[in-house]
Design an enzyme around this catalytic site. Structure first.
Site, PDB file in Angstrom:
ATOM      1  N   HIS A 128      62.374  46.662  -1.114  1.00  0.00           N
ATOM      2  CA  HIS A 128      61.560  47.138  -2.248  1.00  0.00           C
ATOM      3  C   HIS A 128      61.125  45.911  -3.040  1.00  0.00           C
ATOM      4  O   HIS A 128      61.970  45.112  -3.453  1.00  0.00           O
ATOM      5  CB  HIS A 128      62.390  48.076  -3.134  1.00  0.00           C
ATOM      6  CG  HIS A 128      61.744  48.408  -4.435  1.00  0.00           C
ATOM      7  ND1 HIS A 128      60.411  48.790  -4.540  1.00  0.00           N
ATOM      8  CD2 HIS A 128      62.217  48.411  -5.705  1.00  0.00           C
ATOM      9  CE1 HIS A 128      60.118  49.016  -5.802  1.00  0.00           C
ATOM     10  NE2 HIS A 128      61.184  48.782  -6.532  1.00  0.00           N
ATOM     11  N   GLU A 151      43.176  40.885  12.029  1.00  0.00           N
ATOM     12  CA  GLU A 151      44.184  40.445  13.014  1.00  0.00           C
ATOM     13  C   GLU A 151      45.620  40.782  12.580  1.00  0.00           C
ATOM     14  O   GLU A 151      46.440  41.215  13.382  1.00  0.00           O
ATOM     15  CB  GLU A 151      44.038  38.932  13.250  1.00  0.00           C
ATOM     16  CG  GLU A 151      44.966  38.354  14.300  1.00  0.00           C
ATOM     17  CD  GLU A 151      44.608  38.761  15.732  1.00  0.00           C
ATOM     18  OE1 GLU A 151      43.562  39.406  15.945  1.00  0.00           O
ATOM     19  OE2 GLU A 151      45.405  38.434  16.637  1.00  0.00           O
TER      20      GLU A 151
HETATM   21  C1  LIG Z   1      62.620  45.460 -14.253  1.00  0.00           C
HETATM   22  S1  LIG Z   1      63.263  46.208 -12.873  1.00  0.00           S
HETATM   23  C2  LIG Z   1      63.313  47.965 -13.169  1.00  0.00           C
HETATM   24  C3  LIG Z   1      64.031  48.722 -12.088  1.00  0.00           C
HETATM   25  C4  LIG Z   1      63.317  48.601 -10.778  1.00  0.00           C
HETATM   26  O1  LIG Z   1      62.160  49.008 -10.656  1.00  0.00           O
HETATM   27  C5  LIG Z   1      63.930  47.973  -9.639  1.00  0.00           C
HETATM   28  O2  LIG Z   1      63.320  47.875  -8.597  1.00  0.00           O
HETATM   29  C6  LIG Z   1      65.307  47.391  -9.677  1.00  0.00           C
HETATM   30  O3  LIG Z   1      66.289  48.363  -9.802  1.00  0.00           O
HETATM   31  P1  LIG Z   1      67.815  47.908  -9.731  1.00  0.00           P
HETATM   32  O4  LIG Z   1      68.591  49.090 -10.188  1.00  0.00           O
HETATM   33  O5  LIG Z   1      68.103  47.521  -8.293  1.00  0.00           O
HETATM   34  O6  LIG Z   1      67.980  46.719 -10.623  1.00  0.00           O
HETATM   35 ZN   LIG Z   2      61.378  48.881  -8.572  1.00  0.00          ZN
END
Ligand SMILES: CSCCC(=O)C(=O)COP(=O)(O)O
Ligand SMILES: [Zn+2]
Length: 260
Positions: A128, A151
């Protein structure tokens, strides 16, 4: 599982775990290994790399790896690029029971989304990021992003059958709306995967992107290729070129003053 935002980063500053292999508990041994390819080591290595790409800055984003029935997850709200293997959670894939937890932390708010990629897509790694390319694309497209005849598309699997997209194919990535809390994205993610069963990625509007794969190295390649294509599409649109338009049609789309 609520996001801890930067609260975890303060705890991280004070108390990065200090376990060493000589004093390690059986739980700690789940994350301690001299093998650089151990999931706990790979997550920490890739989070540094992704931080340098500005994909996981300011505690945002993260990576999870599923290794057999062990699911490795970062703590919530920590500086992802500073994590050590001993900062990681290990959850059981079948029942989400926590097998190993670092002191004072909660698991990433992305945990239910990582599990959705594992359960619905048979993935073994999920990335993510808060890529600005993904966020910008989410502001310029409504329900899905499309790009064709580039490509780099060849790095992405077809999904509906073995093999990769061809240069002449169109890559489609669905876009869902953001929610107040990351974990609330679980249901929309579930629904969009049912609608786009062949996708390897999902853009979250004004937020970022989730990309998954059969293993962490494939997920890494897909994430890099997709981010390249999102960035390229933004540049194409700045010149008036539709990213999914037929080969050669750019001639009619670009301002004649700058074409040739
Ligand atoms: C400023 S980051 C807000 C939360 C978020 O979108 C993310 O991806 C991180 O979540 P986590 O609980 O892994 O810190
Ligand atoms: Zn996030």
């Amino acid at each position: 599982m609520a996001c801890n935002c930067t609260g975890g980063a303060e705890k991280q500053q004070q108390a990065l775990s200090t376990s060493s292999p000589s004093s390690a508990s059986p739980e700690d041994l789940l994350v301690l290994s001299s093998d650089p390819l151990h999931p706990a080591n790979v997550i920490c290595e890739l989070c540094q790399l992704f931080y340098d790409n500005e994909w996981v800055t300011g505690t945002g984003g993260g990576i999870s790896i599923k290794d057999g029935t062990n699911v490795y997850i970062a703590p919530s709200g920590v500086q992802k690029e500073r994590m050590k293997p001993t900062d990681l959670f290990v959850l059981n894939y079948d029942d989400s029971v926590v097998l190993r937890r670092p002191l004072n932390f909660k698991p990433s708010a992305c945990t239910p989304l990582f599990f959705t990629a594992y359960k619905l897509q048979n993935a073994s790694a999920c990335i993510h990021t808060h890529s600005q390319n993904a966020v910008m694309i989410s502001l310029l497209y409504s329900n899905e992003f499309k790009i064709a005849n580039i490509e780099q598309i060849k790095a992405i699997p077809k999904g509906y059958e073995p093999g990769y997209l061809s240069y002449f194919d169109t890559l489609t990535i669905p876009i869902i709306e953001n929610t107040a809390h990351e974990e609330e994205l679980e249901v929309p993610m579930h629904e969009i995967i049912k609608k786009y069963p062949h996708t390897r990625a999902l853009i979250v509007r004004r937020h970022g992107i989730y990309v998954w794969g059969e293993n962490i190295w494939k997920a890494k390649i897909y994430n890099e290729a997709i981010d390249y294509l999102l960035g390229l599409a933004l540049k194409m649109k700045q010149f008036g070129i539709k990213p999914d338009s037929p080969i050669g049609s750019e001639k009619g789309q670009v301002d004649p003053k700058i074409y040739d």
